[in-house]
Structure formats: C-alpha cells, structure tokens
Motif scaffolding. Sequence first.
Motif, short mmCIF file in Angstrom:
data_model
loop_
_atom_site.label_atom_id
_atom_site.label_comp_id
_atom_site.label_asym_id
_atom_site.label_seq_id
_atom_site.Cartn_x
_atom_site.Cartn_y
_atom_site.Cartn_z
N GLU A 90 0.69 -1.25 -0.10
CA GLU A 90 0.10 0.07 0.13
C GLU A 90 1.05 1.39 0.13
O GLU A 90 0.59 2.10 -0.76
CB GLU A 90 -0.96 -0.17 1.29
N MET A 130 4.10 3.58 -0.15
CA MET A 130 5.49 4.10 -0.93
C MET A 130 6.44 4.54 0.10
O MET A 130 6.27 5.81 0.37
CB MET A 130 5.11 4.64 -2.26
N TYR A 150 9.76 8.88 -7.90
CA TYR A 150 8.47 9.20 -8.00
C TYR A 150 8.38 10.53 -8.08
O TYR A 150 7.59 11.19 -9.08
CB TYR A 150 7.51 8.39 -7.29
N GLY A 195 -4.05 9.92 -0.60
CA GLY A 195 -2.79 9.15 -1.19
C GLY A 195 -2.13 10.43 -1.61
O GLY A 195 -1.92 9.99 -3.17
N ASN A 206 1.79 16.35 -5.73
CA ASN A 206 1.85 16.92 -7.19
C ASN A 206 0.43 17.22 -7.47
O ASN A 206 0.16 18.37 -8.09
CB ASN A 206 2.13 15.93 -8.31
N ASP A 247 -1.31 11.20 3.24
CA ASP A 247 -0.58 10.05 2.95
C ASP A 247 -0.10 9.38 4.13
O ASP A 247 -0.02 9.86 5.14
CB ASP A 247 0.62 10.55 2.07
N ASP A 287 -2.66 6.72 7.68
CA ASP A 287 -3.17 5.68 6.98
C ASP A 287 -4.88 5.89 6.71
O ASP A 287 -5.64 5.97 7.66
CB ASP A 287 -3.13 4.25 7.59
N ILE A 288 -5.18 5.88 5.47
CA ILE A 288 -6.84 6.15 5.08
C ILE A 288 -7.62 4.80 5.79
O ILE A 288 -8.81 5.34 6.11
CB ILE A 288 -7.04 6.08 3.57
N ASN A 328 -5.61 10.56 -6.93
CA ASN A 328 -5.07 10.01 -8.22
C ASN A 328 -4.09 8.92 -8.06
O ASN A 328 -3.09 8.97 -7.21
CB ASN A 328 -4.26 11.33 -8.80
#
Length: 232
Positions: free
Chosen positions: A8, A10, A19, A56, A61, A79, A111-112, A132
């Motif tokens: 989940e 990164m 990234y 997330g 960006n 995030d 954490d969602i 996104n």
Amino acid sequence: MIRIPEPELMEKPSQVKAYAEADFGSGDKDLIIRLKKFIADIGRNHDSITRIIDLGCGPGNISERLALQWPEAEVLGVDGSKTMVEMARFRKKQHQMKSESLKGLKYFLADIALIPKNTSLIKGPFDVVVSNSLIHHIHRPEIFWEAVKCLSSPGTIIFHKDLRRPASMKEAFELQRKYLPKAPEILVKDFLASLQAAFTCKEISFQLRMAGLDKVKVIEQEERYLQINGIF
Ligand SMILES: C[S@@+](CC[C@H](N)C(=O)[O-])C[C@H]1O[C@@H](n2cnc3c(N)ncnc32)[C@H](O)[C@@H]1O
C-alpha cells in the motif's frame, strides 16, 4: 489477468525520490481539467469549493495543483508514508520560495484505513474528495470507500482517477513501451506492478454498489485509466 496487489504505502526513499522526480505533468493537468469540467457540468460554482481532500497525495503533485486552482480553499493532502509527506512538505516550501501561493495547502500523515475507525482523525466533510493513482494500492477497497463516505456529506463531489488492469501481461508491456519508453528502471518496475495491482471497471463498479455509492460512476478513460466520479 489476476490482480496482484502491491504494497500500500510507498516508503522506500529511492522509490519516493524517483516518483517525485518523474514527470506526470500532462496526466495531472488532465485530472484538474476533468474535475473542473465535472464541477461545471453539475452546475456547481467554482468558488463554492472551500474544502478539498487529496487522498494518497504522495509528493503533493495533485494537491499543489488543487491549491493553485482554488487559492482560497483549504486543501488537505493525506498520505500514510512519512517519506512521501516529508517530500510533499519540502516541495511546498520550494514553491513558496518561488512565491506561488499555496497558503491553503496542508499535509497530514495518516493511513486512510484508520479514517472509518476514528472519525475524528480528519475533520470532514469536504466539498471534494479526490485521489489520483491511489486506488490500485488499496488492499481492502471496502474500507477505502467507507473512508470516502466518512469524509463526505450530501453534495460532496467524489472524483478519482487510477490505472485499470489490462487483460494480460502482454498488454501491460505494450502500455509500458508506449507510455514509459525511456523511464528509469525503478519507475518501469513500479508501473508494471501498478498495472497488475489495478482494478477493472467491473470490480470498481461492484465496490461502489456494495458501498451504496449509487450516484458515483466509473468509466474507462483512454487506454489505461479509470475515472470514478459522482456526488455523495
Ligand atoms: C502512486 S502514489 C500517487 C501519488 C499522487 N496522488 C499522484 O497523483 O501522483 C500512491 C500514494 O498513495 C499512498 N497510499 C497508499 N495506500 C495508502 C493508505 N492506505 N493510506 C494513505 N496513503 C496511502 C502511497 O504511500 C503513495 O504515496
């Protein structure tokens, strides 16, 4: 092709750096254009949007673009990866040095999956709940959609964009050759893993039905994406 979930969060610094340095500009711009069009199409005034949450958010960006589009709004990027949130905060500082106004933008490490369990973790509701490239990371989509519901109230705009899983690895490699022909190896690996981890239109449609999100629809967008949008 069978779905193979990827981790989940990164969190590896090398992955976060690659990234954050990648150029997702055109895809990110496209999301903002489509979101603005959706808001206009449903007859909502641009300036009536005062609270936006970007789930997330990664290096920020999309959050940054949202904050620039709605300079008076509160934009919260969330995030679960500490490394990503640190990167997002660092980028915000860099933008501010160029005197770009991101005054409404804040980042929050969470954490969602904890949102439905602890509804005071993030104070909703929001006018727009957006993400996104997050959904393919999610292991328990039913918890994700519960979190989206916790952050919404009647009228909240729900807007998500993600990859969709191709039918075979052959198709996945074709997409990689077409869209990431010269990307660094770490990004190519991540892209292929993300395609394998992504959901299909049918799977998302089922999840939305199970979540009771009847006014939210999923459509295929171009060769590799899904767009999920609607109103709570
Ligand atoms: C592929 S990145 C997308 C970043 C950014 N939204 C973008 O558009 O480029 C996915 C992000 O979702 C985060 N993520 C995945 N699962 C999460 C969860 N359960 N809670 C919070 N963040 C999560 C990851 O840490 C990662 O930063």
